[in-house]
Design a protein around this motif. Sequence first.
Motif, PDB file in Angstrom:
ATOM      1  N   UNK A   1      37.383  43.952  32.593  1.00 17.03           N
ATOM      2  CA  UNK A   1      38.576  44.417  32.867  1.00 17.03           C
ATOM      3  C   UNK A   1      39.070  43.680  33.187  1.00 17.03           C
ATOM      4  N   UNK A   2      40.753  43.853  32.484  1.00 16.12           N
ATOM      5  CA  UNK A   2      41.225  43.315  32.324  1.00 16.12           C
ATOM      6  C   UNK A   2      43.807  43.669  33.590  1.00 16.12           C
ATOM      7  N   UNK A   3      42.679  44.696  33.830  1.00 11.90           N
ATOM      8  CA  UNK A   3      44.116  45.608  34.448  1.00 11.90           C
ATOM      9  C   UNK A   3      43.417  46.252  35.504  1.00 11.90           C
ATOM     10  N   UNK A   4      44.102  46.339  36.755  1.00 14.77           N
ATOM     11  CA  UNK A   4      43.661  47.764  38.029  1.00 14.77           C
ATOM     12  C   UNK A   4      44.565  47.808  39.115  1.00 14.77           C
ATOM     13  N   UNK A   5      45.123  49.101  38.900  1.00 13.19           N
ATOM     14  CA  UNK A   5      46.166  48.628  39.804  1.00 13.19           C
ATOM     15  C   UNK A   5      45.383  50.205  40.983  1.00 13.19           C
ATOM     16  N   UNK A   6      45.728  49.394  42.158  1.00 12.29           N
ATOM     17  CA  UNK A   6      44.801  49.871  43.597  1.00 12.29           C
ATOM     18  C   UNK A   6      46.185  50.905  44.207  1.00 12.29           C
ATOM     19  N   UNK A   7      46.110  51.686  44.766  1.00 10.87           N
ATOM     20  CA  UNK A   7      46.963  53.211  45.039  1.00 10.87           C
ATOM     21  C   UNK A   7      47.161  52.486  47.113  1.00 10.87           C
ATOM     22  N   UNK A   8      48.163  53.585  46.971  1.00 10.42           N
ATOM     23  CA  UNK A   8      48.780  52.637  47.999  1.00 10.42           C
ATOM     24  C   UNK A   8      47.810  53.219  50.007  1.00 10.42           C
ATOM     25  N   UNK A   9      46.742  54.085  49.243  1.00  8.58           N
ATOM     26  CA  UNK A   9      46.626  53.976  50.241  1.00  8.58           C
ATOM     27  C   UNK A   9      45.073  53.730  50.807  1.00  8.58           C
ATOM     28  N   UNK A  10      44.788  52.784  50.336  1.00  9.46           N
ATOM     29  CA  UNK A  10      43.213  51.668  49.885  1.00  9.46           C
ATOM     30  C   UNK A  10      43.910  51.365  51.118  1.00  9.46           C
ATOM     31  N   UNK A  11      42.516  51.047  52.113  1.00  8.69           N
ATOM     32  CA  UNK A  11      43.122  50.332  53.628  1.00  8.69           C
ATOM     33  C   UNK A  11      42.170  48.819  53.855  1.00  8.69           C
ATOM     34  N   UNK A  12      41.054  49.087  52.971  1.00  7.77           N
ATOM     35  CA  UNK A  12      39.796  47.995  53.156  1.00  7.77           C
ATOM     36  C   UNK A  12      39.297  47.881  51.696  1.00  7.77           C
ATOM     37  N   UNK A  13      39.280  46.463  50.970  1.00  6.75           N
ATOM     38  CA  UNK A  13      38.763  46.054  49.714  1.00  6.75           C
ATOM     39  C   UNK A  13      37.488  45.539  50.720  1.00  6.75           C
ATOM     40  N   UNK A  14      36.450  46.369  49.504  1.00 11.61           N
ATOM     41  CA  UNK A  14      35.137  45.469  50.715  1.00 11.61           C
ATOM     42  C   UNK A  14      34.824  43.897  49.742  1.00 11.61           C
ATOM     43  N   UNK A  15      33.615  43.599  50.026  1.00  8.36           N
ATOM     44  CA  UNK A  15      33.492  42.382  50.676  1.00  8.36           C
ATOM     45  C   UNK A  15      32.671  42.383  48.799  1.00  8.36           C
ATOM     46  N   UNK A  16      33.259  41.579  47.272  1.00  9.60           N
ATOM     47  CA  UNK A  16      32.744  40.869  46.320  1.00  9.60           C
ATOM     48  C   UNK A  16      32.954  42.194  45.395  1.00  9.60           C
ATOM     49  N   UNK A  17      34.171  43.361  46.107  1.00 16.74           N
ATOM     50  CA  UNK A  17      34.655  44.241  45.161  1.00 16.74           C
ATOM     51  C   UNK A  17      34.917  44.225  43.644  1.00 16.74           C
ATOM     52  N   UNK A  18      35.808  42.903  43.229  1.00 14.51           N
ATOM     53  CA  UNK A  18      36.082  42.573  42.125  1.00 14.51           C
ATOM     54  C   UNK A  18      36.042  41.625  41.986  1.00 14.51           C
ATOM     55  N   UNK A  19      34.990  40.685  42.212  1.00 12.13           N
ATOM     56  CA  UNK A  19      33.720  39.460  42.400  1.00 12.13           C
ATOM     57  C   UNK A  19      33.558  39.240  40.097  1.00 12.13           C
ATOM     58  N   UNK A  20      33.785  38.207  40.165  1.00  9.08           N
ATOM     59  CA  UNK A  20      32.677  37.976  38.658  1.00  9.08           C
ATOM     60  C   UNK A  20      33.395  39.136  37.713  1.00  9.08           C
ATOM     61  N   UNK A  21      34.643  39.201  38.248  1.00  7.98           N
ATOM     62  CA  UNK A  21      36.030  40.352  36.932  1.00  7.98           C
ATOM     63  C   UNK A  21      36.626  39.153  36.386  1.00  7.98           C
ATOM     64  N   UNK A  22      35.947  38.970  35.324  1.00  3.65           N
ATOM     65  CA  UNK A  22      36.579  37.511  34.790  1.00  3.65           C
ATOM     66  C   UNK A  22      37.998  37.441  33.978  1.00  3.65           C
ATOM     67  N   UNK A  23      38.126  38.360  33.245  1.00  2.00           N
ATOM     68  CA  UNK A  23      39.147  38.427  32.258  1.00  2.00           C
ATOM     69  C   UNK A  23      40.451  39.323  33.037  1.00  2.00           C
ATOM     70  N   UNK A  24      40.019  39.646  34.562  1.00  2.00           N
ATOM     71  CA  UNK A  24      41.175  40.146  35.118  1.00  2.00           C
ATOM     72  C   UNK A  24      42.508  38.882  35.546  1.00  2.00           C
ATOM     73  N   UNK A  25      43.464  39.207  35.639  1.00  2.88           N
ATOM     74  CA  UNK A  25      44.874  37.857  35.250  1.00  2.88           C
ATOM     75  C   UNK A  25      45.601  38.314  35.979  1.00  2.88           C
ATOM     76  N   UNK A  26      45.734  39.440  36.706  1.00  5.92           N
ATOM     77  CA  UNK A  26      46.766  40.140  37.598  1.00  5.92           C
ATOM     78  C   UNK A  26      46.516  40.937  38.457  1.00  5.92           C
ATOM     79  N   UNK A  27      46.615  40.904  40.079  1.00  4.66           N
ATOM     80  CA  UNK A  27      46.470  41.803  40.948  1.00  4.66           C
ATOM     81  C   UNK A  27      47.611  42.356  42.434  1.00  4.66           C
ATOM     82  N   UNK A  28      47.990  43.271  42.150  1.00  2.78           N
ATOM     83  CA  UNK A  28      48.712  44.021  43.531  1.00  2.78           C
ATOM     84  C   UNK A  28      47.893  44.178  44.149  1.00  2.78           C
ATOM     85  N   UNK A  29      48.437  44.193  45.559  1.00  5.13           N
ATOM     86  CA  UNK A  29      47.666  44.558  46.803  1.00  5.13           C
ATOM     87  C   UNK A  29      48.755  45.197  47.193  1.00  5.13           C
ATOM     88  N   UNK A  30      48.362  46.302  47.556  1.00  3.69           N
ATOM     89  CA  UNK A  30      48.893  47.835  48.107  1.00  3.69           C
ATOM     90  C   UNK A  30      49.559  47.576  49.684  1.00  3.69           C
TER      91      UNK A  30
END
Length: 370
Positions: free
Chosen positions: A126-155
Amino acid sequence: MKQIYILLIALLMGLSAKAESSGTCGPNLKWHLTDDGVLTITGKGEMYDYSPWGSSIKRVIIGDGVTEIGNGAFRKCRSLTSVTIPNSVTTIESSAFESCSSLTTVTIPNSVTTIGDNAFSGCSALTYVTISNSVTTIGGSAFSSCSALTFVTIPNSVTTIGDGAFSDCSDLTSVTIPNSVTTIGEKAFSSCSALTFVTIPNSVTKIGEDAFTNNLTKIIWLTNTPPDGYSNVQGSIHYVANDMYTGLSNKKVYPYLSSIFEVDGIKYVPVSPSERTCDAIDCTYTGDELKINKKVNYKGVDMTVREINPYTAYSANIKKVYIENGFTTIGVGAFSSCRSLTSVTIPNSVTTIEYGAFSGCSSLTSVIIP
């Protein structure tokens, strides 16, 4: 012999036909899996937990009407490369896509409010994630060990980043935490070895133990009052607004830190608004030649740049650096780990190059020292 051959063909055709399968995956949901690995889910309502399909799925199409993706619904579907999540889904339950190691991109629609624990944990492609403006909670270890993920914008809708939410994301270089977040959980960004820059917004009141563990990360604290657990945050340098941050080492105090601004890919902090001076503290520029000028203009106001601070362009993706005449010092580690940097021109005004200023610049072939 010819009869045996015909019989084998008939048998193979029968096996191929049986490769397509279908069933139910919720009280009012049906699924259909084709022999080429495309899974389609139709109906209305919630999905069952730990649904019945195997690891051969390559693509998932979830129809409008599905409201919840159940616990472990696609867990260990290691051939899954893409998924379409419709606007009807409000919840992605725990471990829904855990260990889907071929999944490369995910768009979470505006209807989703909760991303459960371990929802995308172990999605190593997983290299790219788009998280929408409706999300209020990102759970524990939700994206842990996503070793290819380079950039995250949290809404701006997110208030809580769970324990270990982005832990062990070894390629994560940048994260934007919005002013809505009040809690950053334990080990939320631990072992993110490539993380170079983090801004802690004024809304944060609690930071869990080992939330940030990379000693090379630059931390900008926009909170006037240190949040609970602030002293556990590790970093190469801490920019703070006052002297209340007594538990941090290697810090610089800027009373006007909340007025940070950016011009041409460089972030500056005002030092004295009345004297119109500022310091360069971070580089967001990516391109061939980074120019650091002695004067900058922001919203029609000319300001004089006083210093090139420690770790200003640490690990920046730049090829050349031009520093305008007038600066006297290049700060500690200012351009360290700029691995694409090939040439540097240092002006006659510079009298001091601090330690580690260009360390780790493995492509550097030309330096002019006056």
